[in-house]
Design a protein around this motif. Structure first.
Motif, PDB file in Angstrom:
ATOM      1  N   GLY A 167      -0.330  21.901  -3.373  1.00 13.92           N
ATOM      2  CA  GLY A 167      -0.746  21.398  -2.064  1.00 13.92           C
ATOM      3  C   GLY A 167      -1.829  20.355  -2.171  1.00 13.92           C
ATOM      4  N   ASN A 168      -2.778  20.541  -3.123  1.00 14.05           N
ATOM      5  CA  ASN A 168      -3.860  19.583  -3.230  1.00 14.05           C
ATOM      6  C   ASN A 168      -3.415  18.295  -3.900  1.00 14.05           C
ATOM      7  N   LEU A 169      -2.447  18.386  -4.813  1.00 11.37           N
ATOM      8  CA  LEU A 169      -1.899  17.144  -5.349  1.00 11.37           C
ATOM      9  C   LEU A 169      -1.214  16.356  -4.246  1.00 11.37           C
ATOM     10  N   ASN A 170      -0.493  17.083  -3.414  1.00 13.92           N
ATOM     11  CA  ASN A 170       0.142  16.431  -2.277  1.00 13.92           C
ATOM     12  C   ASN A 170      -0.912  15.809  -1.368  1.00 13.92           C
ATOM     13  N   GLY A 171      -1.980  16.573  -1.150  1.00 14.27           N
ATOM     14  CA  GLY A 171      -3.061  16.056  -0.321  1.00 14.27           C
ATOM     15  C   GLY A 171      -3.754  14.871  -0.960  1.00 14.27           C
ATOM     16  N   LEU A 172      -3.877  14.902  -2.318  1.00 12.22           N
ATOM     17  CA  LEU A 172      -4.497  13.781  -3.003  1.00 12.22           C
ATOM     18  C   LEU A 172      -3.705  12.506  -2.769  1.00 12.22           C
ATOM     19  N   PHE A 173      -2.398  12.615  -2.896  1.00 12.95           N
ATOM     20  CA  PHE A 173      -1.556  11.439  -2.654  1.00 12.95           C
ATOM     21  C   PHE A 173      -1.666  10.975  -1.213  1.00 12.95           C
ATOM     22  N   LEU A 174      -1.584  11.939  -0.305  1.00 10.17           N
ATOM     23  CA  LEU A 174      -1.519  11.563   1.096  1.00 10.17           C
ATOM     24  C   LEU A 174      -2.868  11.187   1.670  1.00 10.17           C
ATOM     25  N   ARG A 175      -3.953  11.634   1.054  1.00 11.75           N
ATOM     26  CA  ARG A 175      -5.265  11.276   1.592  1.00 11.75           C
ATOM     27  C   ARG A 175      -5.504   9.778   1.453  1.00 11.75           C
ATOM     28  N   LEU A 176      -5.371   9.281   0.272  1.00 14.43           N
ATOM     29  CA  LEU A 176      -5.448   7.822   0.083  1.00 14.43           C
ATOM     30  C   LEU A 176      -4.740   7.522  -1.231  1.00 14.43           C
ATOM     31  N   SER A 177      -3.573   6.991  -1.169  1.00 11.14           N
ATOM     32  CA  SER A 177      -2.839   6.670  -2.386  1.00 11.14           C
ATOM     33  C   SER A 177      -3.457   5.458  -3.043  1.00 11.14           C
ATOM     34  N   GLN A 178      -3.041   5.219  -4.269  1.00  5.16           N
ATOM     35  CA  GLN A 178      -3.588   4.081  -5.005  1.00  5.16           C
ATOM     36  C   GLN A 178      -3.336   2.772  -4.265  1.00  5.16           C
ATOM     37  N   TYR A 179      -2.156   2.657  -3.715  1.00  8.84           N
ATOM     38  CA  TYR A 179      -1.809   1.416  -3.013  1.00  8.84           C
ATOM     39  C   TYR A 179      -2.740   1.166  -1.833  1.00  8.84           C
ATOM     40  N   SER A 223       7.456  14.551   5.233  1.00  2.00           N
ATOM     41  CA  SER A 223       7.299  15.960   5.580  1.00  2.00           C
ATOM     42  C   SER A 223       6.104  16.145   6.508  1.00  2.00           C
ATOM     43  N   ASP A 224       5.982  17.342   7.050  1.00  7.27           N
ATOM     44  CA  ASP A 224       4.909  17.580   8.019  1.00  7.27           C
ATOM     45  C   ASP A 224       3.548  17.322   7.399  1.00  7.27           C
ATOM     46  N   GLN A 225       3.301  17.933   6.232  1.00 11.02           N
ATOM     47  CA  GLN A 225       1.992  17.769   5.609  1.00 11.02           C
ATOM     48  C   GLN A 225       1.752  16.320   5.214  1.00 11.02           C
ATOM     49  N   CYS A 226       2.779  15.677   4.702  1.00 13.39           N
ATOM     50  CA  CYS A 226       2.654  14.278   4.322  1.00 13.39           C
ATOM     51  C   CYS A 226       2.371  13.410   5.540  1.00 13.39           C
ATOM     52  N   ALA A 227       3.050  13.689   6.640  1.00 11.70           N
ATOM     53  CA  ALA A 227       2.852  12.895   7.854  1.00 11.70           C
ATOM     54  C   ALA A 227       1.426  13.040   8.370  1.00 11.70           C
ATOM     55  N   VAL A 228       0.916  14.266   8.354  1.00  6.13           N
ATOM     56  CA  VAL A 228      -0.458  14.487   8.823  1.00  6.13           C
ATOM     57  C   VAL A 228      -1.447  13.712   7.965  1.00  6.13           C
ATOM     58  N   GLN A 229      -1.285  13.808   6.644  1.00  2.00           N
ATOM     59  CA  GLN A 229      -2.227  13.133   5.762  1.00  2.00           C
ATOM     60  C   GLN A 229      -2.123  11.613   5.873  1.00  2.00           C
ATOM     61  N   LEU A 230      -0.907  11.106   6.027  1.00  3.94           N
ATOM     62  CA  LEU A 230      -0.746   9.666   6.193  1.00  3.94           C
ATOM     63  C   LEU A 230      -1.379   9.179   7.493  1.00  3.94           C
ATOM     64  N   PHE A 231      -1.219   9.976   8.544  1.00  6.96           N
ATOM     65  CA  PHE A 231      -1.829   9.595   9.826  1.00  6.96           C
ATOM     66  C   PHE A 231      -3.347   9.481   9.691  1.00  6.96           C
ATOM     67  N   ARG A 235      -6.345   6.411   9.915  1.00  5.52           N
ATOM     68  CA  ARG A 235      -7.639   6.494  10.612  1.00  5.52           C
ATOM     69  C   ARG A 235      -8.786   6.196   9.652  1.00  5.52           C
ATOM     70  N   ASN A 236      -8.669   6.694   8.416  1.00  4.16           N
ATOM     71  CA  ASN A 236      -9.724   6.435   7.433  1.00  4.16           C
ATOM     72  C   ASN A 236      -9.812   4.963   7.084  1.00  4.16           C
ATOM     73  N   ILE A 237      -8.663   4.265   7.094  1.00  6.22           N
ATOM     74  CA  ILE A 237      -8.683   2.820   6.843  1.00  6.22           C
ATOM     75  C   ILE A 237      -9.593   2.120   7.856  1.00  6.22           C
ATOM     76  N   PHE A 238      -9.428   2.466   9.122  1.00  6.60           N
ATOM     77  CA  PHE A 238     -10.233   1.814  10.161  1.00  6.60           C
ATOM     78  C   PHE A 238     -11.691   2.258  10.099  1.00  6.60           C
ATOM     79  N   HIS A 239     -11.919   3.531   9.752  1.00  8.81           N
ATOM     80  CA  HIS A 239     -13.301   3.977   9.572  1.00  8.81           C
ATOM     81  C   HIS A 239     -13.976   3.199   8.440  1.00  8.81           C
ATOM     82  N   LEU A 240     -13.246   2.999   7.351  1.00 10.03           N
ATOM     83  CA  LEU A 240     -13.805   2.240   6.229  1.00 10.03           C
ATOM     84  C   LEU A 240     -14.126   0.805   6.644  1.00 10.03           C
ATOM     85  N   PHE A 241     -13.205   0.180   7.356  1.00 10.56           N
ATOM     86  CA  PHE A 241     -13.452  -1.190   7.820  1.00 10.56           C
ATOM     87  C   PHE A 241     -14.693  -1.230   8.705  1.00 10.56           C
ATOM     88  N   HIS A 242     -14.787  -0.289   9.628  1.00 15.47           N
ATOM     89  CA  HIS A 242     -15.906  -0.257  10.577  1.00 15.47           C
ATOM     90  C   HIS A 242     -17.242  -0.096   9.859  1.00 15.47           C
TER      91      HIS A 242
END
Length: 772
Positions: free
Chosen positions: A388-400, A494-502, A506-513
């Motif tokens: 689950g955490n590897l999945n979360g690692l990818f979905l939190r912020l992937s390398q790309y 998947s559900d978990q992937c969709a949540v983390q991508l969403f 949001r984190n992208i915009f927080h980082l920009f701000h």
């Protein structure tokens, strides 16, 4: 009465046979006899009153005598007997305390004897290199010393000497154990010890001695086991393993995790295990997770077998198994830094940029470290590498996403023009199925027109809610495209992937701000064009955030359809960020304008060439600054923002000029002519700054609407008129407070200007009288 001998014996403290108990018993019997006689007498009282009178008197005499004997006996008990009782109790207490003191002294002597015996046994064991036995003896001596200190009756100098002896012996055994440790675990480094250099890594080696040449008591124990158990008894094992773990991490594990061409080689020689490196040619820039885990597993399995899998000593049966303790200690030391190294140098480069490849990535990456942990048993718990955490690692912020966001926020501000027709270049969203469409109440065109009450010619323009034409950073355009692409990918995940991508979006915009205003802070303050572009960027992002979540809501997984998939809450922050940046730039430009006008010498004494030259230069600098800003902001800011900004700055300059001129107390004719000339220059060239578009022909209408953007424009015209007008013309334009002059200036300001411009004559007095 007691006899003389009895009294002598009583005072001497020794009654012979007739002791106190006998006397008390005799008195008791006598009391009973008298009581019987009294009862007999009372029964015959009325019948034999007179004859018994004499006998009653005798009884009274006897009772009085008996009472005296009782009182005498009581006083004797209170004096002699109680005194003797206190003396006996005190003597017994003294004897008891003496016995206790003797017992304590005896106990101290036993503890001292045990301490001495433990030290002697320790010295013998240390001489024979029986380190476990020596450590146990030293521990026993420590316990004896602790008991001696708790007694608090031993000489302080003696306790200090014993403590010093114990400290010296402990340091002595630690020194010997340290030497043995250095013989058993030997590191060989190149001269530089630079772990980032491949050549230095290839010259690094770790030697483990596995010779079994000692026998301690019944069970043969390897030397390394004996040393580690002795360290454990002395409480130094954790520190020793920490030092070893840090070196293992720095010189072996971290190079293996970061360099793809580096491999570990295990060599077995007589009584020695050697770990060294070799380099293998590879085209990979970063190592793959499976290869890294295989290399780390090889090293950890060897350490688990030769170092961590120690037998349980017979004298430590009540202790925790050393094998578990060593594994957990080493894991606590290396795992946090090792996991961070694995993420930065290995995992982050292996993460796919598309969720369609995630399942394959999970199967390769999630099981490998868990198997290493399970087989080597050198890490008690690993939260990082769960599936689950590897999945979360990818979905939190992937390398790309990480690299893209970092590059976009720190790149130079190349701009592109956007228009109301501009669109984000992303694939069209898939249409939801028919059964997924929300039910909407249908309404005919006639009903709609009746409800809205709009005629066809009054309908809104198709660009009413579009962002106006302006320039934004190319990087921000790409940032928004990245956000749309990520959300589009979330619709098929998947559900978990969709949540983390969403939440990644949001984190992208927080980082920009948070990052952009800090990273470009100096340039945003110094460069007007960059401030304007940043303003447009923030407004562009806020414009898209208004509808970004709603566009994808019907395509998201059910877990994201609870009403929280929105970005509207970020809109005020971005609008405020852009506005504050641009207003800060406006304040800086206003300050520069006022600073330039401060060199105009208050526009006084214009008949002096130096004063006139200074004032003329200040006005020219102001106009030049405004024209330069116009060129910088032209085609960048939206037209309405551009005109408001330039109008505000021009209004600031004109207000300052009006204020300086109206404050003059004496204006000669020559002064008035030259002031008029300066104002005419502003009047002629000021409208030219209103050129928001690159095509000059399209800017004419904005230049004609200067009074709309510059509130002080009309008062400025009236001021110029007064500098050249007669008293009659001024009075006509005042028109009893209803003329254009009255709309521009107050009566006090007009009267002050008249006094400054005209001499004190009856005509001036008449004109002043009309200005009310």
């Amino acid at each position: 009465m007691a006899s003389f001998v009895t009294e002598v014996l009583a005072h001497s403290g020794r009654l012979e046979k007739e002791d106190l108990g006998t006397r008390i018993s005799r008195l008791t019997r006598r009391v009973e006899e008298i009581k019987g006689e009294v009862c007999t007498m009372i029964s015959k009282k009325y019948s034999e009153f007179l004859p018994s009178m004499q006998s009653a008197q005798d009884l009274v005499t006897q009772v009085d005598k008996l009472s005296e004997d009782i009182d005498l006996l009581k006083s004797r008990i209170e004096s002699e007997v109680r005194r003797d009782l206190h003396v006996s109790t005190a003597e017994f207490t003294d004897l008891k305390q003496q016995l206790e003191r003797d017992s304590v002294v005896l106990s101290l002597l036993k503890q001292l004897q045990q301490f001495s015996a433990a030290i002697e046994e320790y010295n013998c064991a240390l001489t024979e290199k029986k380190y476990v036995t020596a450590a146990q003896c030293l521990e026993e001596a420590q316990k004896c010393l602790k008991l001696l200190k708790s007694r608090k009756c031993l000489d302080l100098k003696m306790l200090k000497s014993l403590s010093m002896e114990l400290t010296i012996q402990k340091q002595n055994i630690l020194y010997h154990l340290g030497e043995e440790w250095q013989k058993l675990i030997v590191w060989k480094f190149p001269p530089s010890k630079d772990t980032s250099n491949l050549e230095s890594c290839l010259q690094t080696e770790l030697h483990l001695c596995i010779e079994q040449s000692q026998k301690e008591e019944k069970t043969p124990v390897p030397p390394i086991s004996s040393v580690l158990l002795a360290f454990s008894i002395l409480g130094e094992l954790q520190m020793k393993l920490k030092s070893f773990g840090q070196m293992l991490l720095k010189y072996i594990l971290r190079p293996l995790a970061s360099c793809p061409s580096l491999h570990a080689i295990i060599e077995s020689q007589p009584n020695i295990i050697i770990i060294r490196f070799e380099s293998v040619m590879t085209d990979l820039e970063h190592p793959s997770p499976s290869e890294v885990f295989a290399k780390i597993r090889l090293v950890l399995e060897m350490l688990q077998k030769q170092l961590l899998d120690l037998p349980l000593d017979t004298d430590l049966e009540n202790e925790k198994t050393p094998k578990i303790v060593l594994a957990e200690m080493l894991g606590d030391v290396v795992w946090e830094d090792l996991s961070e190294c694995l993420i930065k140098n290995c995992l982050v480069y292996s993460i796919p940029t598309n969720s369609s490849k995630l399942q394959q990535y999970e199967e390769v990456s999630a099981d490998a470290p868990q198997k290493v942990i399970r087989d080597c048993r050198c890490l008690s718990v690993s939260v990082l590498f769960s599936r689950g955490n590897l999945n979360g690692l990818f979905l939190r912020l992937s390398q790309y996403i990480l690299l893209m966001v970092n590059n976009l926020m720190t790149t130079e501000h190349k701009t592109r023009l956007i228009t109301p027709d501009s669109k984000i270049s992303v694939p069209d969203l898939p249409h939801p199925e028919k059964d997924e469409k929300p039910e909407v109440q249908k309404m005919s065109t006639t009903q709609y027109n009746e409800v809205v009450n709009l005629e066809p010619e009054n309908t809104l323009d198709q660009h009413s809610f579009s962002l106006p034409t302006c320039r934004i950073s190319e990087s921000v355009k790409q940032l928004m495209e990245l956000a749309y692409q990520t959300l589009l990918e979330a619709t098929t995940s998947s559900d978990q992937c969709a949540v983390q991508l969403f939440y990644s979006v949001r984190n992208i915009f927080h980082l920009f701000h948070d990052v952009v205003p800090t990273y470009h802070k100096e340039n945003l303050q110094k460069l007007p064009q960059l401030a304007a572009i940043h303003h447009n960027n923030c407004m562009y992002i806020a414009h898209h955030l208004l509808t970004l979540g709603h566009q994808f809501r019907s395509r998201f997984a059910p877990i994201l359809c609870d009403g929280t998939t929105t970005f509207v809450d970020l809109v005020p922050g971005f609008r405020r960020l852009g506005t504050e940046c641009f207003l800060g730039q406006m304040r800086a430009q206003k300050g520069e304008l006022l600073e330039r006008l401060s060199s105009a010498r208050n526009f006084s004494n214009m008949d002096d060439e130096e004063n006139y030259s200074a004032a003329s230069k200040a006005v020219r600098q102001v106009l030049h600054q405004l024209k330069r800003l116009g060129i910088v902001w032209q085609d960048v800011l939206p037209v309405n923002i551009y005109c408001k900004a330039m109008g505000t700055l021009l209004n600031t300059a004109i207000s300052e000029i009006i204020g300086r001129i109206t404050a003059l107390e004496d204006i000669s004719t020559e002064d008035a002519d030259r002031l008029y000339s300066l104002c005419k220059t502003v009047m002629d060239e000021g409208p030219q700054v209103f050129a928001p578009l690159s095509e000059e022909s399209k800017n004419k209408k904005y230049q004609e609407e200067v009074p709309v953007f510059v509130p002080k424009w009309m008062p400025f015209k009236e001021l110029m008129m007064m500098l050249q007008a007669s008293l009659q013309e001024i009075g006509d334009r005042w028109a009893d407070g209803k003329g254009p002059l009255a709309a521009a200036f107050s009566s006090s300001e007009v009267r002050a200007l008249i006094r400054a411009l005209f001499q004190n004559t009856e005509r001036r007095a008449a004109a002043l009288a009309k200005i009310k």
